[in-house]
Design an enzyme around this catalytic site. Structure first.
Site, PDB file in Angstrom:
ATOM      1  N   ARG A 104      16.034  -0.704 -50.760  1.00 51.26           N
ATOM      2  CA  ARG A 104      14.813  -1.473 -50.918  1.00 51.26           C
ATOM      3  C   ARG A 104      14.370  -2.046 -49.574  1.00 51.26           C
ATOM      4  NH1 ARG A 104      14.278  -6.226 -55.362  1.00 51.26           N
ATOM      5  NH2 ARG A 104      14.707  -4.442 -56.698  1.00 51.26           N
ATOM      6  N   THR A 108       8.454  -4.836 -47.950  1.00 55.26           N
ATOM      7  CA  THR A 108       7.563  -4.371 -49.027  1.00 55.26           C
ATOM      8  C   THR A 108       8.234  -4.439 -50.397  1.00 55.26           C
ATOM      9  OG1 THR A 108       8.294  -2.065 -48.878  1.00 55.26           O
ATOM     10  CG2 THR A 108       6.513  -2.762 -47.398  1.00 55.26           C
ATOM     11  N   ASP A 200      25.750  -7.431 -60.337  1.00 55.72           N
ATOM     12  CA  ASP A 200      25.451  -6.255 -59.524  1.00 55.72           C
ATOM     13  C   ASP A 200      26.454  -5.159 -59.865  1.00 55.72           C
ATOM     14  OD1 ASP A 200      25.697  -4.375 -57.196  1.00 55.72           O
ATOM     15  OD2 ASP A 200      24.106  -5.652 -56.387  1.00 55.72           O
ATOM     16  N   ASP A 203      28.416  -3.549 -56.817  1.00 51.84           N
ATOM     17  CA  ASP A 203      29.464  -4.422 -56.287  1.00 51.84           C
ATOM     18  C   ASP A 203      30.670  -4.453 -57.213  1.00 51.84           C
ATOM     19  OD1 ASP A 203      28.138  -5.109 -53.988  1.00 51.84           O
ATOM     20  OD2 ASP A 203      27.329  -6.989 -54.768  1.00 51.84           O
TER      21      ASP A 203
END
Length: 209
Positions: A104, A108, A200, A203
């Site tokens: 990502r 933006t 997550d 993770d």
């Protein structure tokens, strides 16, 4: 409009309940992610077309059912999607595996491709894109568009946990792609995490939390 299939199988729901627990270690989390992917794959492939093939048993010739035409491929979105691959392959050992890497952009917030490697004949295969989480939907939408740009038409998306926001974005961007979901959660929080979710997934799979 694409079909949204939310799994109601007791084993899937039971295993998802376990991986939600914050004190579950990476080893058990990884194992369960693979098991859930295997069970989802079993359900997700229910409508694959079959054809009659003649074989010879030890006693006689007979007609049996085999998968018709197109073969299968599984394409994980890196890195968390890797946790689902072995589960899918345990059900479909002959499937080819591709990989799509996205990150990502911090400014933006849009997904940017950094890696894409697909089987040469991927356009002739039924392709299952896998990622444990469908949160905002940005990565899934971008990954599927990448596949479509390469001429791939028969695409399914499979995840373990989804947020309504991600499902909506996927349906708007790719109304021809079915979405297979282990559990549909409540909402996204202000940081884009699925609630109640499981944190997550990458993770927790790789022990980097």
């Amino acid at each position: 409009m694409s079909k949204v299939i939310v799994m109601d199988h007791p084993l899937i729901q039971h295993k998802i309940g376990i991986i939600r627990r914050k004190d579950l270690g990476s080893k058990d989390f990884r194992t369960l992610i693979g098991e859930i992917a295997m069970l989802e794959c079993y359900e997700a492939t229910r409508n694959l077309a079959l054809e009659d093939v003649e074989v010879e048993t030890p006693l006689c010739k007979t007609l049996v059912k085999e998968l018709k035409g197109k073969k299968l491929a599984v394409v994980p979105i890196l890195r968390a999607g890797l946790g689902m691959v072995d589960g899918v392959l345990s059900m479909i050992p002959a499937a080819k595996v591709g990989h799509i890497g996205l990150y990502r952009d911090e400014e933006t917030l849009e997904p940017v491709e950094y890696f894409c490697k697909l089987p040469q004949d991927c356009a002739n295969r039924e392709v299952f894109v896998v990622d444990p989480m469908l949160a905002t939907g940005g990565s899934a939408v971008a990954a599927i568009q990448l596949l479509k740009n390469k001429g791939i038409k028969h695409i399914h998306f499979m995840c373990i946990i989804a947020a309504p926001e991600g499902v909506k974005k996927m349906q708007e961007a790719h109304p021809d792609v079915d979405i297979i979901i282990g559990a549909l959660d409540d909402h996204l929080n202000e940081k884009g995490y699925i609630v109640p979710g499981l944190g997550d997934a990458g993770d927790r799979i790789f022990g980097t939390k």
